[in-house]
Every structure is written in structure tokens, then in C-alpha cells.
Design a protein around this motif. Structure first.
Motif, PDB file in Angstrom:
ATOM      1  N   GLY A 110      38.976  34.538  71.111  1.00  0.00           N
ATOM      2  CA  GLY A 110      38.028  34.240  72.174  1.00  0.00           C
ATOM      3  C   GLY A 110      38.765  33.759  73.405  1.00  0.00           C
ATOM      4  O   GLY A 110      39.927  33.338  73.346  1.00  0.00           O
ATOM      5  N   MET A 111      38.082  33.797  74.548  1.00  0.00           N
ATOM      6  CA  MET A 111      38.714  33.385  75.793  1.00  0.00           C
ATOM      7  C   MET A 111      39.041  31.897  75.822  1.00  0.00           C
ATOM      8  O   MET A 111      39.847  31.450  76.635  1.00  0.00           O
ATOM      9  N   ASN A 112      38.434  31.105  74.941  1.00  0.00           N
ATOM     10  CA  ASN A 112      38.757  29.678  74.928  1.00  0.00           C
ATOM     11  C   ASN A 112      40.148  29.403  74.372  1.00  0.00           C
ATOM     12  O   ASN A 112      40.641  28.272  74.452  1.00  0.00           O
ATOM     13  N   ARG A 113      40.801  30.417  73.827  1.00  0.00           N
ATOM     14  CA  ARG A 113      42.180  30.216  73.375  1.00  0.00           C
ATOM     15  C   ARG A 113      43.115  29.991  74.563  1.00  0.00           C
ATOM     16  O   ARG A 113      44.099  29.246  74.462  1.00  0.00           O
ATOM     17  N   LEU A 114      42.814  30.629  75.688  1.00  0.00           N
ATOM     18  CA  LEU A 114      43.685  30.530  76.860  1.00  0.00           C
ATOM     19  C   LEU A 114      43.825  29.091  77.358  1.00  0.00           C
ATOM     20  O   LEU A 114      44.951  28.609  77.546  1.00  0.00           O
ATOM     21  N   PRO A 115      42.730  28.343  77.592  1.00  0.00           N
ATOM     22  CA  PRO A 115      42.905  26.948  78.027  1.00  0.00           C
ATOM     23  C   PRO A 115      43.566  26.072  76.970  1.00  0.00           C
ATOM     24  O   PRO A 115      44.241  25.097  77.320  1.00  0.00           O
ATOM     25  N   LYS A 116      43.399  26.403  75.702  1.00  0.00           N
ATOM     26  CA  LYS A 116      44.090  25.635  74.665  1.00  0.00           C
ATOM     27  C   LYS A 116      45.598  25.804  74.789  1.00  0.00           C
ATOM     28  O   LYS A 116      46.361  24.843  74.652  1.00  0.00           O
ATOM     29  N   VAL A 117      46.031  27.029  75.060  1.00  0.00           N
ATOM     30  CA  VAL A 117      47.462  27.284  75.256  1.00  0.00           C
ATOM     31  C   VAL A 117      47.947  26.601  76.528  1.00  0.00           C
ATOM     32  O   VAL A 117      48.996  25.945  76.545  1.00  0.00           O
ATOM     33  N   LEU A 118      47.176  26.724  77.599  1.00  0.00           N
ATOM     34  CA  LEU A 118      47.558  26.137  78.883  1.00  0.00           C
ATOM     35  C   LEU A 118      47.597  24.613  78.812  1.00  0.00           C
ATOM     36  O   LEU A 118      48.418  23.968  79.476  1.00  0.00           O
ATOM     37  N   GLY A 119      46.733  24.029  77.994  1.00  0.00           N
ATOM     38  CA  GLY A 119      46.654  22.572  77.901  1.00  0.00           C
ATOM     39  C   GLY A 119      47.564  21.948  76.868  1.00  0.00           C
ATOM     40  O   GLY A 119      47.600  20.721  76.731  1.00  0.00           O
ATOM     41  N   SER A 120      48.323  22.768  76.147  1.00  0.00           N
ATOM     42  CA  SER A 120      49.196  22.241  75.099  1.00  0.00           C
ATOM     43  C   SER A 120      50.215  21.254  75.677  1.00  0.00           C
ATOM     44  O   SER A 120      50.894  21.547  76.663  1.00  0.00           O
ATOM     45  N   GLY A 121      50.303  20.075  75.071  1.00  0.00           N
ATOM     46  CA  GLY A 121      51.275  19.071  75.486  1.00  0.00           C
ATOM     47  C   GLY A 121      50.825  18.175  76.617  1.00  0.00           C
ATOM     48  O   GLY A 121      51.552  17.239  76.987  1.00  0.00           O
ATOM     49  N   LEU A 122      49.642  18.414  77.175  1.00  0.00           N
ATOM     50  CA  LEU A 122      49.144  17.591  78.272  1.00  0.00           C
ATOM     51  C   LEU A 122      48.310  16.424  77.737  1.00  0.00           C
ATOM     52  O   LEU A 122      47.775  16.489  76.625  1.00  0.00           O
ATOM     53  N   THR A 123      48.195  15.369  78.527  1.00  0.00           N
ATOM     54  CA  THR A 123      47.372  14.216  78.162  1.00  0.00           C
ATOM     55  C   THR A 123      45.961  14.450  78.686  1.00  0.00           C
ATOM     56  O   THR A 123      45.731  14.445  79.903  1.00  0.00           O
ATOM     57  N   ILE A 124      45.023  14.678  77.770  1.00  0.00           N
ATOM     58  CA  ILE A 124      43.658  15.038  78.142  1.00  0.00           C
ATOM     59  C   ILE A 124      42.682  14.146  77.388  1.00  0.00           C
ATOM     60  O   ILE A 124      42.772  14.014  76.163  1.00  0.00           O
ATOM     61  N   GLU A 125      41.774  13.536  78.108  1.00  0.00           N
ATOM     62  CA  GLU A 125      40.694  12.766  77.496  1.00  0.00           C
ATOM     63  C   GLU A 125      39.400  13.560  77.652  1.00  0.00           C
ATOM     64  O   GLU A 125      38.966  13.833  78.769  1.00  0.00           O
ATOM     65  N   LYS A 126      38.793  13.926  76.525  1.00  0.00           N
ATOM     66  CA  LYS A 126      37.580  14.737  76.536  1.00  0.00           C
ATOM     67  C   LYS A 126      36.337  13.856  76.417  1.00  0.00           C
ATOM     68  O   LYS A 126      36.412  12.692  76.050  1.00  0.00           O
ATOM     69  N   GLN A 127      35.212  14.474  76.705  1.00  0.00           N
ATOM     70  CA  GLN A 127      33.909  13.810  76.641  1.00  0.00           C
ATOM     71  C   GLN A 127      33.896  12.531  77.477  1.00  0.00           C
ATOM     72  O   GLN A 127      33.405  11.487  77.057  1.00  0.00           O
TER      73      GLN A 127
END
Length: 332
Positions: A110-127
Motif C-alpha cells: 500500500g502507499m502507506n509503506r512510503l511514509p514508513k520508509v521515509l520516517g524510519s529513524g526519525l523522532t515522531i510523536e503520533k496522536q
């Protein structure tokens, strides 16, 4: 009050925010992204139901400019993305598939794989639902609905412009519009995405999508053809701006029924299940083609997003994020 500090804070982990964060991270500055959703990518989104996957936002991306080209080449080598096709048939113009021969890329399953790859290793707080952005003497202060707080020396905001202006404290919002009066002309087209799980095959032509089959529908894609998964059809239908405006406040059942009627020629099997998603800010009407906009000051505030770059697609958002990060790094 506990406050989390970072050199650069980015609001929104869509493609623009992720691109900016990766560039800042590579420059060894501390960087943190705040994202209101459970997932990453904004409109680069995939939903699963009825044993099928549906890309219900961005359907593909192109690579025309240098910032994305090197990454795309590495993603191809890693099998994170693949070439889907080189064009789509268009019912409105009669054009056949492959009309321009330019590669369209997608990520599978699915296209949501792309942001997962792009966001790998970054500090992200969700919700994290950001509720306010205030200017401080030494940078920027951000607060959320659950009373958490962040501070940064530089700030990048990638939300759609109406949401960005609502988050900024009034004095800053007015300053932004005074410095960049063209922003007052920014407007968006809305869109419904209607996802249809069929009991069998669809009538969507190769390569698995068709543009503008009628005035109510801008796009139909068969995700099972697109991702070569086999099995029953899983259709993503994007409605036109005119149709969406007429029905925006209608119950989802009414929207689904109207869309199913419009796409009947492409339904070779019964609709087994459906879902509807409303995109209020689906597409900027006339992007400003400036990359990013930075408010003058010691502590930068940079606006980024697809409304600031042409074309207003995934690559435009990516390039805008790179522009925002480049400005921040030049000031550090």
C-alpha cells in the motif's frame, strides 16, 4: 510544567514534514515531528477492510526533480517502491494508457509503506492534537489538547493553510498574511474517497485505473490490479470537486449510493462492502510555486506543504519540505 525541547519542531508528519525532518536529521540537528493521526504520511494513506487494501489518498508519485530522484532510486533497489505504469486512460479525452510514457511509482502492499520508509529513524510523536503555537523570546512554544508542551528554536508547520493559520497565535497569523498576501488567495478542492470491495472482478481497464470517467468522478483505481494481489476487486473512487461540494454534508450512506450509481459501468460484480472518507483539503487549486515561506526573525517559522509548490502532488509536498529544511539549516 514539563516541556520537551528540540532545535527544530515540525507540525505534521505528512510527506512535506517527513522530507523536512529527514533533511534536518541528516544535518545532525535535534528534530521532532508531531502528528495528530495514528499513522504517517497524511494523504499517502492506505486502509484495510473486508480482506482488501485500499490506497485512499495519493495513488502514485512521479519523480521529475532532483530532491526525490536519489531517494527513489534507492527505494527501487530496496524494493520499497516499484513502477506501476506510464500513464492511464482518460475517458474525458479519449486518451489511451501510456499517453505520456512517464513512470508512475507506487509502494506495495500500500502507499502507506512510503511514509514508513521515509520516517524510519526519525523522532515522531503520533496522536498529538496541537491546539496552539505561540512565539516566545527564545523560540516557539507548542501545546496540545492533552496539555503537553514543546519548545523549539525553529518551527516548520506543514498543515493545510487554514489549519496552520488557526493554530498560530493571532499576532503571528496576521503577520504571516501581511508578509505573504498571496496566501489569502489559497483555496482547496474537497474530495470524497469511496472504497468499494467487490465480490469479483471489476471493469477497470489496464493498468488498473482510469481518469475522469464522468463529471462526478475524477478517478477509479482497482487496488488488486495495481498491487497485483489477485482476488476480488478493491476499488478506490475519487469524486470531482463539484460533486463533493454538493454532497459534502450528506450522510455517508447517501454518498456511497450516489457514487456506486456513477461507477456502475466499471462494476462487473456486486459491492460486498464500502467505506467513505472525506478529504476537506484534498487539493490546492492554485499552488504558489514558492517551495516554502519563512517568516523573518531570529527564530524561524517556516510554512511548508503542497499549497506552496507546483505541481500539488506528492513530489511537490516533498520538495516543499526540503525547501523548508534548507532554509532552517541556512540559519543555523
Amino acid at each position: 510544567m514539563r516541556v520537551t525541547h528540540s532545535e527544530v519542531l515540525i507540525i505534521g508528519a505528512g510527506i512535506a514534514g517527513l522530507a523536512a525532518a529527514r533533511r534536518v536529521h541528516e544535518a545532525d540537528l535535534t528534530c521532532r515531528l508531531l502528528e495528530k493521526s495514528r499513522g504517517l504520511g497524511g494523504r499517502c494513506a492506505t486502509r484495510r477492510f473486508h480482506n482488501a487494501s485500499f490506497d485512499h489518498g495519493a495513488q502514485f508519485f512521479t519523480v521529475r526533480n532532483p530532491p526525490l530522484k536519489a531517494l527513489a532510486e534507492s527505494w527501487l533497489e530496496q524494493d520499497s517502491i516499484r513502477e506501476w505504469c506510464r500513464g492511464f486512460p482518460c475517458a474525458a479525452t479519449g486518451a489511451g494508457a501510456g499517453v505520456d510514457g512517464y513512470p508512475r511509482y507506487c509502494s506495495s502492499p500500500g502507499m502507506n509503506r512510503l511514509p514508513k520508509v521515509l520516517g524510519s529513524g526519525l523522532t515522531i510523536e503520533k496522536q498529538v492534537l496541537v491546539t496552539s503555537i505561540e512565539r516566545a523570546a527564545d523560540g516557539w512554544h507548542v501545546a496540545s489538547s492533552d496539555e503537553r508542551h514543546w519548545h523549539s528554536h525553529a518551527l516548520i508547520v506543514t498543515a493545510p493553510l487554514p489549519q496552520t493559520l488557526a493554530l498560530l497565535e493571532p499576532d503571528v497569523s496576521r503577520q504571516v498574511l501581511t508578509c505573504f498576501p498571496a496566501l489569502q488567495e489559497v483555496d482547496y478542492d474537497p474530495c470524497f474517497t469511496v472504497m468499494l470491495a467487490l465480490s469479483g472482478e471489476s471493469g477497470v481497464p489496464p493498468p488498473g485505473a482510469i481518469r475522469e470517467p464522468n463529471s462526478a468522478i475524477d478517478w477509479i483505481a482497482d487496488n488488486s490490479m495495481k498491487h497485483e494481489t489477485g482476488g476480488p476487486a478493491a476499488l478506490t473512487v475519487h469524486t470531482s470537486a463539484a460533486f463533493t461540494r454538493r454532497h459534502f454534508d450528506a450522510p455517508q450512506e447517501d454518498v456511497a449510493a450516489a457514487v456506486i450509481e456513477e461507477v456502475q459501468p466499471y462494476l462487473m460484480a456486486d459491492v460486498a462492502a464500502w467505506q467513505v472518507h472525506r478529504w476537506r483539503y484534498a487539493k490546492p487549486r492554485e499552488p504558489l510555486s514558492v517551495g516554502a515561506l519563512a517568516l523573518p526573525g531570529t527564530h524561524p517559522l517556516v510554512l511548508s506543504g503542497d499549497y506552496l509548490n507546483t505541481p500539488a502532488r506528492l513530489e511537490g509536498a516533498f520538495d516543499s519540505g526540503i525547501s523548508a529544511a534548507t532554509y532552517i539549516l541556512a540559519q543555523s
